[in-house]
Design a protein around this motif. Structure first.
Motif, mmCIF file in Angstrom:
data_model
loop_
_atom_site.group_PDB
_atom_site.id
_atom_site.type_symbol
_atom_site.label_atom_id
_atom_site.label_comp_id
_atom_site.label_asym_id
_atom_site.label_seq_id
_atom_site.Cartn_x
_atom_site.Cartn_y
_atom_site.Cartn_z
ATOM 1 N N ARG A 166 0.841 -1.196 0.000
ATOM 2 C CA ARG A 166 0.000 0.000 0.000
ATOM 3 C C ARG A 166 0.885 1.259 0.000
ATOM 4 N N LEU A 167 1.929 1.247 0.801
ATOM 5 C CA LEU A 167 2.837 2.404 0.847
ATOM 6 C C LEU A 167 3.542 2.610 -0.497
ATOM 7 N N ARG A 168 3.959 1.495 -1.100
ATOM 8 C CA ARG A 168 4.670 1.603 -2.383
ATOM 9 C C ARG A 168 3.786 2.190 -3.478
ATOM 10 N N ALA A 169 2.484 1.926 -3.373
ATOM 11 C CA ALA A 169 1.568 2.391 -4.418
ATOM 12 C C ALA A 169 1.233 3.876 -4.276
ATOM 13 N N GLN A 170 1.535 4.449 -3.119
ATOM 14 C CA GLN A 170 1.213 5.873 -2.916
ATOM 15 C C GLN A 170 2.234 6.759 -3.600
ATOM 16 N N PRO A 171 1.780 7.834 -4.245
ATOM 17 C CA PRO A 171 2.751 8.786 -4.792
ATOM 18 C C PRO A 171 3.465 9.513 -3.648
ATOM 19 N N ILE A 172 4.708 9.894 -3.866
ATOM 20 C CA ILE A 172 5.390 10.652 -2.808
ATOM 21 C C ILE A 172 4.981 12.124 -2.916
ATOM 22 N N PRO A 173 5.022 12.863 -1.813
ATOM 23 C CA PRO A 173 4.677 14.291 -1.860
ATOM 24 C C PRO A 173 5.591 15.040 -2.837
ATOM 25 N N ASP A 174 5.048 16.064 -3.485
ATOM 26 C CA ASP A 174 5.834 16.863 -4.441
ATOM 27 C C ASP A 174 7.096 17.427 -3.805
ATOM 28 N N GLU A 232 9.683 2.933 -8.871
ATOM 29 C CA GLU A 232 9.965 1.888 -7.884
ATOM 30 C C GLU A 232 10.713 2.483 -6.689
ATOM 31 N N LEU A 233 11.674 3.340 -6.988
ATOM 32 C CA LEU A 233 12.463 3.978 -5.927
ATOM 33 C C LEU A 233 11.561 4.807 -5.007
ATOM 34 N N PHE A 234 10.678 5.607 -5.600
ATOM 35 C CA PHE A 234 9.801 6.459 -4.785
ATOM 36 C C PHE A 234 8.925 5.589 -3.863
ATOM 37 N N GLY A 235 8.459 4.469 -4.387
ATOM 38 C CA GLY A 235 7.669 3.554 -3.554
ATOM 39 C C GLY A 235 8.481 3.039 -2.377
ATOM 40 N N HIS A 236 9.727 2.673 -2.641
ATOM 41 C CA HIS A 236 10.609 2.197 -1.557
ATOM 42 C C HIS A 236 10.843 3.306 -0.516
ATOM 43 N N VAL A 237 10.974 4.535 -1.007
ATOM 44 C CA VAL A 237 11.204 5.663 -0.087
ATOM 45 C C VAL A 237 10.024 5.780 0.891
ATOM 46 N N ASN A 238 8.806 5.611 0.383
ATOM 47 C CA ASN A 238 7.626 5.647 1.267
ATOM 48 C C ASN A 238 7.730 4.598 2.372
ATOM 49 N N VAL A 239 8.114 3.381 1.999
ATOM 50 C CA VAL A 239 8.208 2.301 2.986
ATOM 51 C C VAL A 239 9.331 2.598 3.973
ATOM 52 N N PHE A 240 10.475 2.972 3.428
ATOM 53 C CA PHE A 240 11.656 3.229 4.259
ATOM 54 C C PHE A 240 11.355 4.293 5.314
ATOM 55 N N LEU A 241 10.724 5.387 4.868
ATOM 56 C CA LEU A 241 10.474 6.488 5.811
ATOM 57 C C LEU A 241 9.362 6.143 6.800
ATOM 58 N N ALA A 242 8.475 5.241 6.414
ATOM 59 C CA ALA A 242 7.436 4.821 7.363
ATOM 60 C C ALA A 242 8.016 3.891 8.432
ATOM 61 N N ALA A 271 19.612 5.324 0.059
ATOM 62 C CA ALA A 271 19.584 3.969 0.628
ATOM 63 C C ALA A 271 18.725 3.050 -0.239
ATOM 64 N N CYS A 272 17.605 3.574 -0.731
ATOM 65 C CA CYS A 272 16.669 2.729 -1.472
ATOM 66 C C CYS A 272 17.144 2.425 -2.888
ATOM 67 N N LEU A 273 18.062 3.239 -3.414
ATOM 68 C CA LEU A 273 18.601 2.929 -4.744
ATOM 69 C C LEU A 273 19.281 1.556 -4.746
ATOM 70 N N LEU A 274 19.809 1.150 -3.607
ATOM 71 C CA LEU A 274 20.491 -0.146 -3.518
ATOM 72 C C LEU A 274 19.511 -1.316 -3.466
ATOM 73 N N LEU A 275 18.211 -1.012 -3.388
ATOM 74 C CA LEU A 275 17.217 -2.087 -3.212
ATOM 75 C C LEU A 275 16.429 -2.417 -4.471
ATOM 76 N N LEU A 276 16.604 -1.631 -5.527
ATOM 77 C CA LEU A 276 15.759 -1.807 -6.708
ATOM 78 C C LEU A 276 15.865 -3.212 -7.312
ATOM 79 N N TYR A 329 13.926 -4.346 3.254
ATOM 80 C CA TYR A 329 14.211 -2.971 3.693
ATOM 81 C C TYR A 329 15.174 -2.901 4.884
ATOM 82 N N TYR A 330 16.342 -3.410 4.712
ATOM 83 C CA TYR A 330 17.369 -3.348 5.758
ATOM 84 C C TYR A 330 16.821 -3.830 7.104
#
Ligand SMILES: [Zn+2]
Length: 255
Positions: free
Chosen positions: A12-20, A43-53, A77-82, A88-89
Motif C-alpha cells: 500500500r505504501l509503495r503504491a502511494q505517490p510521494i509528496p511533491d 519503484e524507488l519512490f515507492g521504496h522511499v515511502n516504505v523506508f520512511l514509514a 539507501a533505497c537505490l540499492l534495493l531496486l 528494507y534493511y
C-alpha cells in the motif's frame, strides 16, 4: 500472519505517490535519480515511502531533523534495493544524523598488548548487531550531490547493512545460488588483492584504497564506484562490475 500484514502495508505504501516536496528534494539533492529509467524512479519512490514509514531517524550533536534530511538519506539507501525482493534493511532500526564529522572516543591496539585511547573523527558508521547507522549530514549531502566522484557515504554504509544480512561482515551480501557465491568469492577476492597491491605501490585505482582494508570495506567501496563511476569500473574491472551488476540487478554504466 505478521508477514502478511507487513507485506500488505508495504504494498500500500509503495503504491502511494510521494509528496511533491519530497520529489523536489530528491531532484535537487540526489541527482543520480534523474538518470534512472522512469519505471525505476517510480519503484524507488515507492521504496522511499516504505523506508520512511519504518525507519526511525534521530538528530544528534544539535542537528534538527527535517524532511530534507530524511528524504535525502532514504532516496540513496533505497537505490540499492531496486529490482530485488527486499526486506528494507531488516537489521536496521535507527538512523542517527550528526550535522558534520563527529568524534568517537576509541581504544585501539597499537601493538605489544598496548592500547591507545584517542578521539577519532567519523563521517559515518554502522556495525553488525547495533541496529543503528550513523551519518554526518554534510558528507551525506555532498556525497549525494557529487554524482561522479565515486564517493558516497550513504551507499557505503548501507552496503555494509546488506553485507550483514547474510550473517557476517565479510563483504558478501545474500546471493542467489552457490554458483554466484563461488564466483563472488573468486572475483572479489582477486580484486581485493589487486587493490592491496595497487595501494602499496601508490598506483591510482577507480576504487578507493580504503577498500583494501578488508572484504567488508572492499564491498562498500566497490558499491560506491559501481554507482558513481560505473563506466570506468566496467572498463577496468569488468569481472567485478559483472558481479555487482548481478547482485544489484542494475546496470549504471548503461544509464
Ligand atoms: Zn565502511
Amino acid at each position: 500472519m505478521f508477514d502478511f500484514f507487513k507485506s500488505r502495508r508495504r504494498a500500500r505504501l509503495r503504491a502511494q505517490p510521494i509528496p511533491d516536496e519530497w520529489r523536489r528534494t530528491i531532484e535537487r539533492n540526489v541527482p543520480i535519480v534523474r538518470r534512472l529509467p522512469s519505471s525505476d524512479r517510480q519503484e524507488l519512490f515507492g521504496h522511499v515511502n516504505v523506508f520512511l514509514a519504518e525507519k526511525h531517524f534521530e538528530g544528534a550533536g544539535g542537528l534538527e531533523l527535517t524532511d530534507e534530511i530524511r528524504v535525502t538519506v532514504a532516496a540513496q539507501a533505497c537505490l540499492l534495493l531496486l529490482h530485488r525482493e527486499t526486506d528494507y534493511y531488516p537489521l536496521l532500526t535507527s538512523i542517527i544524523v550528526y550535522p558534520s564529522t563527529y568524534v568517537v572516543s576509541d581504544e585501539r591496539p597499537v601493538g605489544g598488548g598496548v592500547w591507545e585511547e584517542g578521539d577519532e573523527p567519523h563521517l559515518g558508521h554502522t556495525q553488525q548487531n547495533l541496529s543503528a547507522l550513523v551519518l554526518a549530514w554534510d558528507s551525506t549531502l555532498h556525497g549525494a550531490r557529487a554524482v561522479d566522484d565515486g564517493e558516497n557515504l550513504v551507499f557505503h554504509e548501507f552496503a555494509h547493512q546488506l553485507d550483514f544480512e547474510s550473517g557476517g561482515a565479510d563483504g558478501t551480501p545474500p546471493l542467489e545460488s552457490s554458483r554466484q557465491y563461488a564466483s563472488w568469492a573468486r572475483v572479489l577476492g582477486a580484486e581485493l588483492e589487486a587493490l592491496r597491491r595497487a595501494s602499496e605501490a601508490g598506483s591510482p585505482s577507480v576504487l578507493d584504497e580504503y577498500g583494501a582494508e578488508n572484504p567488508a570495506e572492499f564491498f562498500a567501496v566497490a558499491t560506491e564506484a559501481f554507482f558513481e563511476r560505473p563506466v570506468e569500473l566496467r572498463n577496468r574491472h569488468g569481472a567485478l562490475y559483472a558481479e555487482l551488476r548481478a547482485f544489484y540487478r542494475q546496470d549504471p554504466a548503461a544509464w
